[in-house]
Write a protein that holds these residues in place. Sequence first.
Motif, mmCIF file in Angstrom:
data_model
loop_
_atom_site.group_PDB
_atom_site.id
_atom_site.type_symbol
_atom_site.label_atom_id
_atom_site.label_comp_id
_atom_site.label_asym_id
_atom_site.label_seq_id
_atom_site.Cartn_x
_atom_site.Cartn_y
_atom_site.Cartn_z
ATOM 1 N N GLU A 74 -3.173 41.827 9.344
ATOM 2 C CA GLU A 74 -3.757 41.584 8.024
ATOM 3 C C GLU A 74 -5.136 40.948 8.151
ATOM 4 O O GLU A 74 -6.054 41.261 7.386
ATOM 5 C CB GLU A 74 -2.844 40.696 7.192
ATOM 6 C CG GLU A 74 -3.369 40.497 5.767
ATOM 7 C CD GLU A 74 -2.521 39.555 4.938
ATOM 8 O OE1 GLU A 74 -2.288 39.851 3.753
ATOM 9 O OE2 GLU A 74 -2.089 38.521 5.485
ATOM 10 N N TYR A 81 -6.251 48.827 5.044
ATOM 11 C CA TYR A 81 -5.368 48.827 6.223
ATOM 12 C C TYR A 81 -5.445 50.104 7.060
ATOM 13 O O TYR A 81 -4.582 50.355 7.900
ATOM 14 C CB TYR A 81 -3.908 48.573 5.807
ATOM 15 C CG TYR A 81 -3.726 47.299 5.023
ATOM 16 C CD1 TYR A 81 -3.641 46.068 5.664
ATOM 17 C CD2 TYR A 81 -3.659 47.318 3.623
ATOM 18 C CE1 TYR A 81 -3.506 44.894 4.940
ATOM 19 C CE2 TYR A 81 -3.511 46.139 2.893
ATOM 20 C CZ TYR A 81 -3.436 44.942 3.569
ATOM 21 O OH TYR A 81 -3.303 43.777 2.845
ATOM 22 N N LEU A 132 4.162 38.919 3.428
ATOM 23 C CA LEU A 132 3.366 40.101 3.764
ATOM 24 C C LEU A 132 4.123 41.328 3.275
ATOM 25 O O LEU A 132 5.256 41.564 3.696
ATOM 26 C CB LEU A 132 3.165 40.174 5.288
ATOM 27 C CG LEU A 132 2.619 38.909 5.971
ATOM 28 C CD1 LEU A 132 2.675 39.060 7.486
ATOM 29 C CD2 LEU A 132 1.206 38.604 5.506
ATOM 30 N N TRP A 137 1.265 47.829 2.451
ATOM 31 C CA TRP A 137 0.219 48.092 3.445
ATOM 32 C C TRP A 137 0.272 49.529 3.918
ATOM 33 O O TRP A 137 -0.754 50.212 3.990
ATOM 34 C CB TRP A 137 0.396 47.182 4.664
ATOM 35 C CG TRP A 137 0.177 45.733 4.442
ATOM 36 C CD1 TRP A 137 -0.152 45.093 3.284
ATOM 37 C CD2 TRP A 137 0.288 44.714 5.448
ATOM 38 N NE1 TRP A 137 -0.245 43.743 3.500
ATOM 39 C CE2 TRP A 137 0.024 43.481 4.809
ATOM 40 C CE3 TRP A 137 0.609 44.724 6.792
ATOM 41 C CZ2 TRP A 137 0.046 42.264 5.514
ATOM 42 C CZ3 TRP A 137 0.637 43.531 7.485
ATOM 43 C CH2 TRP A 137 0.350 42.306 6.854
#
Length: 497
Positions: A74, A81, A132, A137
């Motif tokens: 990250e 990403y 997260l 992502w």
Amino acid sequence: MQKTINATERPIIPYEHPDTAIYLRLFKENLTRLRYRKAAYSQHDDYIRQQFSTVGQLRQQCDDLVRYVAEAFEHYAVWDYTHAYYPGRPSQQNARTDAMEGCSRVIPTLAAWLSRQKGTSTMLNGLNGQPLDIALWLKKAFLAGTDPAHPGYWGELHDYDQRICESADLALALWLSRETVWTTLTYGQQKQIVAWFKQVNHCQTVDNNWHLFPLTVQLVINSLTGEDHFDHTRYHRIKEFYVGDGWFRDGAKGNYDYYNAWGFYYSLYWFDQIDPSFDPEFIRASLQAFSKNYRAFFTPVGLPLFGRSACYRLAASAPLLAAVDLNRRHSYRGGLHLGEAKRAFRTSLEYFISHGALQYGAPTQGLFGDDARLVDNYSGPASSFWSLRALNIALYCGDRLNLWQAEEHPLEIERGDFSFEIPAIEAKVIGTFKTKEVVVIFQSEYCEQQDPLSRRLERQKLAKKIQEILTGRAERPKNNLLRKGITCYSSKMSHFF
């Protein structure tokens, strides 16, 4: 007698012979890297080293390793990403391709973690305690990376392109996360992603383990969409590299080395998972034959490592975990015991990581700490994430194997002395119980012209280091010891020091 494999002429690959246009692009991409790179993320280096410095709970260690990697990803990631600029030495390609590896070689680990969640949660707490969203992502990365209008677009593929290699890891990540990512996409989004992957169908590759990369993509596309683009000619060529006793040669004139572990069998294991009906007899039988002798290579304190890409060392136990999984799933009797595979996996991680194999959120470019002598020119700052391939398999199948709770069994070297030969690769393996040392001796030469100086590990010259910094292109000496004429490899690994 070694098997003779019909050879093809190696193509001239542009990035290996750069012209002025390539150097200009290298310089431009290096400037972009300087613009977007961030400070090295060292917050948890001491913690992760400590976690692997003592015998701990394997599941907790692996979970912490995923957290360590995800949090740093990250930090380094850019453009939704799709890329990540990790610190480290560049490859022969360009800084943008190196940054693409910072995504493609990391997200299979994140996707393997997701697959273990069985839809219960897509949130992973970092070592800093912050949540997260792994599925988000991945979704962003696949949509942005395959969108030509997005700054993170992974680009148009061409013959001998490094991105062909990376597309296989990306495709695997997409398949592993299919329940939490793929199924949440619209038809149009899925079509966009598949269109990018289908570029591999028309690209030429080097005639070695690279055939496995388009095949991985094609199997994933078939699994997700039902479209069959599988190139049987490529797969037939891979099987031509098989020489017996479980071993592949990496191309007609290539080495017999650890690419069998983290290259050939890693890919073939996923072939079997993506499509269990795909050539099961060959994949399972060859893997069993390989693990039968390869299991003896492992000691609690090192491996008789030989060949190129030494920085992938953490992945050495991948085929042992794969073999145990196929044993259990397909009712094979005999073969490798789960407890022995677990011990090989755990002690390998602990040995390397406790001696500095992780730094700044990534596996180092070396065996332990950073070592420029051991970084091949095709390897960039994030290439070493292939070191997590054994971890990926453990995350994927560990729960169904009962890997985390299983009692460890002694390694071959912990049970006594041994000596045996592997005829197909003309090698002899010797284990000495008292010293816990395993030695692999090749009984034929890879090169005829050699002398004491030519066999040593060369250091990068200052002028080449300056050129590497200015251009962003690797300019390091070739240090594959097999190619230098070294025929004896000890698990004490003194030949690398």
